[in-house]
Design an enzyme around this catalytic site. Sequence first.
Site, PDB file in Angstrom:
ATOM      1  N   HIS A 188      31.078  14.376  10.669  1.00 20.10           N
ATOM      2  CA  HIS A 188      29.751  13.876  11.363  1.00 20.10           C
ATOM      3  C   HIS A 188      29.617  14.679  12.684  1.00 20.10           C
ATOM      4  O   HIS A 188      28.268  14.783  12.925  1.00 20.10           O
ATOM      5  CB  HIS A 188      29.846  12.411  11.473  1.00 20.10           C
ATOM      6  N   GLU A 427       6.684  29.251 -13.039  1.00 23.02           N
ATOM      7  CA  GLU A 427       6.941  30.635 -12.766  1.00 23.02           C
ATOM      8  C   GLU A 427       7.163  31.484 -13.909  1.00 23.02           C
ATOM      9  O   GLU A 427       7.257  32.577 -14.077  1.00 23.02           O
ATOM     10  CB  GLU A 427       8.405  30.908 -11.835  1.00 23.02           C
ATOM     11  N   ASP A 451       8.882  34.728  -9.301  1.00 17.17           N
ATOM     12  CA  ASP A 451       9.035  35.004 -10.864  1.00 17.17           C
ATOM     13  C   ASP A 451       7.678  35.128 -11.523  1.00 17.17           C
ATOM     14  O   ASP A 451       7.261  35.965 -12.608  1.00 17.17           O
ATOM     15  CB  ASP A 451       9.838  34.119 -11.316  1.00 17.17           C
ATOM     16  N   CYS A 498       6.678  27.644  -3.747  1.00 15.25           N
ATOM     17  CA  CYS A 498       8.081  27.596  -3.117  1.00 15.25           C
ATOM     18  C   CYS A 498       8.268  29.107  -3.070  1.00 15.25           C
ATOM     19  O   CYS A 498       9.588  29.309  -2.630  1.00 15.25           O
ATOM     20  CB  CYS A 498       8.904  26.817  -3.469  1.00 15.25           C
TER      21      CYS A 498
HETATM   22  C1  PEP Z   1      10.505  32.271  -7.403  1.00 13.45           C
HETATM   23  O1  PEP Z   1      10.661  32.703  -8.523  1.00 13.45           O
HETATM   24  O2  PEP Z   1       9.258  32.237  -6.721  1.00 13.45           O
HETATM   25  C2  PEP Z   1      11.358  31.138  -6.741  1.00 13.45           C
HETATM   26  C3  PEP Z   1      11.066  30.627  -5.472  1.00 13.45           C
HETATM   27  O3  PEP Z   1      12.652  31.325  -7.311  1.00 13.45           O
HETATM   28  P1  PEP Z   1      13.571  32.506  -6.777  1.00 13.45           P
HETATM   29  O4  PEP Z   1      12.975  33.391  -5.846  1.00 13.45           O
HETATM   30  O5  PEP Z   1      14.822  31.914  -6.487  1.00 13.45           O
HETATM   31  O6  PEP Z   1      13.746  33.056  -8.218  1.00 13.45           O
HETATM   32 MG    MG Z   2      12.113  32.242  -9.537  1.00 13.38          MG
END
Ligand code: PEP
Ligand code: MG
Length: 544
Positions: A188, A427, A451, A498
């Site tokens: 903690h 992806e 990806d 992401c």
């Molecule tokens: C992606 O493919 O955009 C992704 C966020 O995953 P990673 O880059 O870990 O493959």
């Molecule tokens: Mg990826």
Amino acid sequence: MQVATGKSILNGIAIGPLRIYKKEETETTVTSGLTPEEEYTRFEAARVKAQEQLGELYDKALDEVGEENAAIFEIHQMMLEDEDYLDAVKSIIETQNATAEYATETTGENFSAAFAAMEDAYMRARAADVKDISRRVVNILSGREDADMLSDQPAILVADDLTPSETVQLDKTKLLGFITRHGSSNSHTAILARTMNIPALVGVDFSDDWDGKLAVIDGYNSCVYIEPAPELLTTMEEKRSNDLKQEALLQNLKKKPNVTLDGREIKVYANIGNAGDVGLVLQNDAQGIGLFRSEFIYLDSEDFPTEDQQFLLYKRVVETMAGKKVIIRTLDIGADKQAGYFGLDKEENPALGYRAIRICLTQKKIFKTQLRAILRAGAFGTVSIMFPMIISVREVRDAKEVLEECKAELRERGVAMGEVEIGIMIETPAAVMMADELAEEVEFFSLGTNDLTQYTLAIDRQNPKLDNFYDSHHPAVLRMIKHTVEAGHRHGCWVGICGELGADQTLTETFLRMGLDELSVSPAAILPLRKKIRGLDLSKEPET
Ligand code: PEP
Ligand code: MG
């Protein structure tokens, strides 16, 4: 110049003189002329006073570090009500005719040793807590006060160990950072330091002659430089000043909504690779974690991480995020991310090969261990599970079925778990084309544009020779994103990005116009992105 290494609690730089703090150790009198009943009454009075102090500390921590993190002081209060602990004190007083001080100190040491020997890392970390509460009671009994840990000058505090209560009580205007010999990054104290944005290292083998010397904690590289060389000091000062600029920007934008001038709101989350990054997430005031790349836990291990090991890591992140969303992506190993102990074959086309969900659905034992750990961490905050590399509805249904099996197993074991939201990464072009059907199966989509670009353009993202061809602004990629958002929304899914493209400010306006609900970016990109969003006006014609 001397360099020592440790485990970093927070990515940050602290520069200043070192101050070594040693706790005052006084001999405790073993017996007194009082009867056991009188000694126990003294103990009971001190215990009540300690409970009051802990209540005050809870309020202070609540203000400074939020409810979830302040909860440690409620745990301390509960420890002081624990029957086993109270029985142990009583028994030492009665059987040895001991003083309340001696009985409390001995009980603290015994319990602490018992916790320290436990397998479970979370329980091991409780060893410091039980010592902390015992010392508090002994201090009250003997009228002893712990010396001020810091002098008038701001300094980097160096100590054998720091308890959570010491950490909260430290005067933050004097504390530049801290270094401890003991302590785990799971404790903690570590969580509090992270939440309070204090660069800190634990597990550092320091020597007494460091006292008063100038030092630099480099939390990014998990080391401390004592009497740093002038060039290094200049570099570190520049790094620190960059951090400060970033913080100044943060002060301006902190807690402000991510809203365009015409009122369109979008969530800005952070991507992390390991539990240690969560400090950066807080520093940059992300609204949540949009991608926790859990495979890094596997890559950091010599062998398959156990359910408990993973649970503790996820729990730490979830607790530190204190109710904000944490999206944990299940194992995305294979292709460029290899761990020897998986024994994966060498493949002709690893990016198109046995990876991610394909491994998880084939080697279910590995998958289930992780899913149970995530479900358990879900009991401590707001957790979402995200499956990577999906190409079909069947895969999602199979993954959900395995998840249901895991829930049943935990229920049978009587282990607490949380409600988790389920989503998938988009992806692959297949997932884009199946987005309508996939959206019926899950609650959210997160576009992995790294990806998605690779598979849409048929360009190996690992091959530097193709950098000039890897065009993530390619209309095909942008149309895929738009199609995914529309399909997701048609079926009630929220949709985010992401992949790295989420942080590309030349596309922020486009993304907002497409209707994306969330962008998850590296912590350092959050504030600049927030600034960009707050400056956009979607009611105006888009700039061409
Ligand atoms: C992606 O493919 O955009 C992704 C966020 O995953 P990673 O880059 O870990 O493959
Ligand atoms: Mg990826």
